[in-house]
Design a protein around this motif. Structure first.
Motif, PDB file in Angstrom:
ATOM      1  N   SER A   1      49.399  42.020  43.299  1.00 12.41           N
ATOM      2  CA  SER A   1      48.330  42.575  42.459  1.00 12.41           C
ATOM      3  C   SER A   1      47.444  41.462  41.910  1.00 12.41           C
ATOM      4  O   SER A   1      46.206  41.553  41.953  1.00 12.41           O
ATOM      5  CB  SER A   1      48.941  43.389  41.312  1.00 12.41           C
ATOM      6  N   ALA A   2      48.059  40.391  41.413  1.00 11.50           N
ATOM      7  CA  ALA A   2      47.296  39.265  40.849  1.00 11.50           C
ATOM      8  C   ALA A   2      46.437  38.593  41.913  1.00 11.50           C
ATOM      9  O   ALA A   2      45.281  38.242  41.655  1.00 11.50           O
ATOM     10  CB  ALA A   2      48.251  38.259  40.211  1.00 11.50           C
ATOM     11  N   LEU A   3      46.984  38.406  43.099  1.00 10.19           N
ATOM     12  CA  LEU A   3      46.214  37.779  44.177  1.00 10.19           C
ATOM     13  C   LEU A   3      45.042  38.666  44.603  1.00 10.19           C
ATOM     14  O   LEU A   3      43.932  38.178  44.832  1.00 10.19           O
ATOM     15  CB  LEU A   3      47.117  37.471  45.364  1.00 10.19           C
ATOM     16  N   LYS A   4      45.273  39.959  44.678  1.00  9.49           N
ATOM     17  CA  LYS A   4      44.218  40.899  45.077  1.00  9.49           C
ATOM     18  C   LYS A   4      43.086  40.920  44.050  1.00  9.49           C
ATOM     19  O   LYS A   4      41.908  40.876  44.403  1.00  9.49           O
ATOM     20  CB  LYS A   4      44.807  42.302  45.233  1.00  9.49           C
ATOM     21  N   HIS A   5      43.433  40.986  42.761  1.00 11.84           N
ATOM     22  CA  HIS A   5      42.439  41.128  41.696  1.00 11.84           C
ATOM     23  C   HIS A   5      41.976  39.794  41.110  1.00 11.84           C
ATOM     24  O   HIS A   5      41.038  39.770  40.324  1.00 11.84           O
ATOM     25  CB  HIS A   5      42.991  42.013  40.585  1.00 11.84           C
ATOM     26  N   GLN A   6      42.671  38.705  41.476  1.00 12.83           N
ATOM     27  CA  GLN A   6      42.397  37.368  40.940  1.00 12.83           C
ATOM     28  C   GLN A   6      42.491  37.327  39.414  1.00 12.83           C
ATOM     29  O   GLN A   6      41.822  36.563  38.731  1.00 12.83           O
ATOM     30  CB  GLN A   6      41.051  36.835  41.434  1.00 12.83           C
TER      31      GLN A   6
ATOM     32  N   PRO B   1      49.312  48.349  34.767  1.00 16.17           N
ATOM     33  CA  PRO B   1      50.497  47.762  35.366  1.00 16.17           C
ATOM     34  C   PRO B   1      50.156  47.128  36.715  1.00 16.17           C
ATOM     35  O   PRO B   1      49.079  47.403  37.207  1.00 16.17           O
ATOM     36  CB  PRO B   1      51.432  48.969  35.522  1.00 16.17           C
ATOM     37  N   PRO B   2      50.983  46.328  37.274  1.00 14.84           N
ATOM     38  CA  PRO B   2      52.384  46.079  36.962  1.00 14.84           C
ATOM     39  C   PRO B   2      52.610  44.998  35.888  1.00 14.84           C
ATOM     40  O   PRO B   2      53.689  44.901  35.338  1.00 14.84           O
ATOM     41  CB  PRO B   2      52.949  45.623  38.302  1.00 14.84           C
TER      42      PRO B   2
END
Length: 191
Positions: free
Chosen positions: A33-38, A43-44
């Motif tokens: 999720s963090a890599l996708k949204h930077q 959540p998560p």
């Protein structure tokens, strides 16, 4: 030739004029999720929890066991944050433990006023043995977490493959190659 003495408490990090790199370890779900949204998305990601950022690659490797310790720390992320954000965190932090002689009421009041905790733990070598000098960890909560995910994060990179590569070199006792692969961290003095 004498070895250069490292101060017991000195922030060492990979940084440039605009950003400073910190590390965190997460599960696959949070990392993807963090890599996708930077940035971190809830959540998560859990906004209400204190999140600890670490400028020391080797301390992060110690904490996460090179990404092999458990599923919750299987992915090592390098997060490049605005230097101003890191400096804000230091300026708005308090130690993670009360100062000697501080009573419980004073300590509680200080913690309530401080959205950041600063902790110094023994730095680690390639074999995770403690060194004489310490590495800083910065715990973000409340306002600091909101600033971190909303304003400070500039880029998130998955460095798990690098962690695994260095771990394999250490396991094979190819320590010079392992040292050469480490990120270059140098003393950082807040401006």
């Amino acid at each position: 030739m004498t070895a250069t003495m490292i101060p017991v408490r000195q922030i060492r990090a990979q940084y440039d004029d605009a950003t400073l790199r910190v590390y965190q370890a997460y599960s696959d779900t949070i990392a993807e999720s963090a890599l996708k949204h930077q940035t971190f998305v809830a959540p998560p990601f859990k906004m209400e929890r204190m999140t600890w950022i670490k400028p020391s690659f080797l301390w992060m490797m110690y904490r996460a066991g090179w990404g092999y310790k458990d599923e919750g720390q299987a992915r090592i992320l390098a997060i490049d944050i605005a230097r101003e954000g890191f400096e804000w965190a230091l300026a708005h932090g308090c130690a993670s433990h009360p100062e000697p002689g501080m009573d419980e009421q004073e300590w509680d009041a200080l913690k309530k006023r401080s959205p950041v905790r600063v902790q110094w733990d023994p730095e680690r070598d390639l074999h995770h043995r403690p060194l004489e000098h310490r590495a800083i960890q910065v715990g973000l909560s409340g306002e600091a977490v909101r600033l971190y995910i909303g304003d400070w994060i500039q880029r998130i990179t998955d460095v798990t493959p690098l962690a695994h590569q260095i771990h394999a070199l250490v396991a094979e006792e190819r320590l010079e190659e392992a040292k050469a692969a480490l990120p270059i961290e140098r003393p950082f003095l807040p401006g």
